[in-house]
Design a protein around this motif. Structure first.
Motif, mmCIF file in Angstrom:
data_model
loop_
_atom_site.group_PDB
_atom_site.id
_atom_site.type_symbol
_atom_site.label_atom_id
_atom_site.label_comp_id
_atom_site.label_asym_id
_atom_site.label_seq_id
_atom_site.Cartn_x
_atom_site.Cartn_y
_atom_site.Cartn_z
ATOM 1 N N ASP A 156 -59.859 -20.118 -49.507
ATOM 2 C CA ASP A 156 -58.939 -21.912 -49.572
ATOM 3 C C ASP A 156 -59.697 -22.134 -48.292
ATOM 4 O OD1 ASP A 156 -58.294 -23.749 -48.143
ATOM 5 O OD2 ASP A 156 -56.040 -22.497 -47.957
ATOM 6 N N ALA A 157 -60.665 -22.998 -47.703
ATOM 7 C CA ALA A 157 -61.719 -23.158 -47.230
ATOM 8 C C ALA A 157 -60.887 -23.620 -45.699
ATOM 9 C CB ALA A 157 -63.038 -23.990 -47.138
ATOM 10 N N GLY A 158 -59.769 -24.214 -46.104
ATOM 11 C CA GLY A 158 -58.904 -24.509 -44.692
ATOM 12 C C GLY A 158 -58.258 -23.646 -44.368
ATOM 13 N N ASP A 159 -58.040 -22.440 -44.513
ATOM 14 C CA ASP A 159 -56.881 -21.523 -44.132
ATOM 15 C C ASP A 159 -57.649 -21.116 -42.539
ATOM 16 O OD1 ASP A 159 -55.449 -18.978 -43.014
ATOM 17 O OD2 ASP A 159 -55.944 -18.321 -44.579
ATOM 18 N N VAL A 199 -67.415 -23.890 -37.191
ATOM 19 C CA VAL A 199 -66.764 -22.794 -38.475
ATOM 20 C C VAL A 199 -65.330 -23.851 -38.429
ATOM 21 C CG1 VAL A 199 -65.687 -20.722 -38.152
ATOM 22 C CG2 VAL A 199 -67.084 -21.272 -36.214
ATOM 23 N N ARG A 200 -66.275 -23.650 -40.528
ATOM 24 C CA ARG A 200 -65.068 -24.254 -40.849
ATOM 25 C C ARG A 200 -64.991 -22.970 -42.451
ATOM 26 N NH1 ARG A 200 -64.239 -27.332 -45.410
ATOM 27 N NH2 ARG A 200 -61.979 -28.182 -46.035
ATOM 28 N N GLY A 201 -64.336 -22.848 -42.766
ATOM 29 C CA GLY A 201 -63.853 -21.716 -43.973
ATOM 30 C C GLY A 201 -65.165 -20.753 -43.731
ATOM 31 N N GLY A 202 -66.712 -20.710 -45.057
ATOM 32 C CA GLY A 202 -67.288 -19.451 -45.040
ATOM 33 C C GLY A 202 -68.485 -20.222 -44.343
ATOM 34 N N ARG A 203 -68.337 -20.879 -43.133
ATOM 35 C CA ARG A 203 -69.209 -21.912 -42.546
ATOM 36 C C ARG A 203 -69.162 -21.539 -40.957
ATOM 37 N NH1 ARG A 203 -70.966 -28.005 -43.067
ATOM 38 N NH2 ARG A 203 -72.466 -28.187 -41.344
#
Length: 306
Positions: free
Chosen positions: A226-229, A254-258
């Protein structure tokens, strides 16, 4: 052994959303945490002590150490008390995470003076005041001969760094926070303080109020990432807070795994004259600036996120 063993951290706006995830992860990594939250709603109205206390209770139930603080981070004396609470309770302060915020989204022609003042106060002054008192504490430590290894992590936003319709107040404050981060690093590095900022993108009660954003929690398969977590944001913040982190004076998306590094303001084109320009000369030369293309790599070309 945790990555933050021995570190004492103050985290503002830590009763819900991204701040809550910061507090839980910091404690899990060994930090002793001051969980600050006034407990107001998304627009900054009201107060409730239970969100901060619930996070403290969860940390203690897991074997960690934490206290709740309900001071207003944008209040001068409240910010001083917040910083002092860490020193009085845990004997020191090593990390300040400025995260508290509110939203009052309006188109400019509909925005009231209070909409502007309240949002800028909570975000910009709410970063400045705790930072100022923490900086004084660390400066005094450094001047007394004690080694300081401290970290400040601020919270900017793509709404400020890229812009977003309906968020003149919020975006102005968030871009100001990014600039303040760079300047504070210039000033505080000599005392052993590292200052960085993140522009996080996650699903929170604030982002779900942004015009055009989804208003309901999406259904995510438990087996899918869930990238929005909002929990995805906290590991990088915790890394910036570690004692051996070398990064200073930087702003990150910073978002998700990025995790992406922003480049601050930079001159990309110019025109030059040997003497003072005339208006007619500028008419012939300056219009080319509109043809300059910026490679912003904006991940939210239509909707910027907190």
């Amino acid at each position: 052994m945790g990555a933050l063993d021995g570190r004492v951290a103050v985290i503002t706006g830590a009763g819900r959303g991204i701040g809550r995830e910061h507090a839980l992860l910091f404690a899990a990594e060994g930090a002793r945490v001051v969980v600050n939250d006034l407990g107001g709603d998304e627009a900054g109205a009201g107060a409730d002590t239970s969100p901060a206390q619930e996070v403290v209770d969860a940390i203690r139930a897991a074997g960690g150490e934490a206290i709740a603080n309900h001071d207003d981070v944008a209040d001068w004396d409240g910010a001083r008390r917040l910083v002092q609470s860490a020193v009085d309770t845990f004997g020191d302060l090593h990390v300040l995470v400025n995260n508290a915020g509110i939203l009052r989204d309006r188109m400019l022609v509909n925005m009231t003076e209070d909409d502007w003042d309240d949002v800028v106060r909570v975000h910009l002054k709410g970063h400045f005041a705790p930072t100022r008192w923490a900086a004084v504490y660390w400066r005094d430590q450094a001047k007394s001969g004690r080694r300081v290894n401290a970290s400040i992590i601020n919270t900017s936003s793509t709404s400020g760094l890229f812009g977003n319709i309906g968020q003149s107040n919020y975006g102005a404050a968030k871009s100001g926070i990014a600039s303040m981060t760079i300047i504070n690093q210039m000033e505080l590095g000599r005392y052993g303080v590292r200052v960085n900022a993140i522009a996080p993108a996650a699903r929170t009660r604030l982002t779900m109020t942004i015009p055009g954003a989804p208003t309901a929690q999406p259904t995510v398969d438990p087996n899918d990432f869930d990238a929005g977590d909002p929990a995805n944001i906290s590991p990088f913040v915790a890394y910036l807070a570690t004692e051996k982190c070398p990064i200073e004076g930087r702003i990150f998306f910073v978002r998700g795994g990025r995790v992406s590094l922003f480049q601050p303001w930079a001159i990309v084109d110019d025109i030059e004259h040997e003497t003072m320009w005339t208006v007619s000369e500028l008419e012939n030369q300056a219009a080319r600036f509109m043809a300059t293309k910026f490679n912003l790599r904006n991940p939210f070309p239509k909707i910027a996120s907190t």
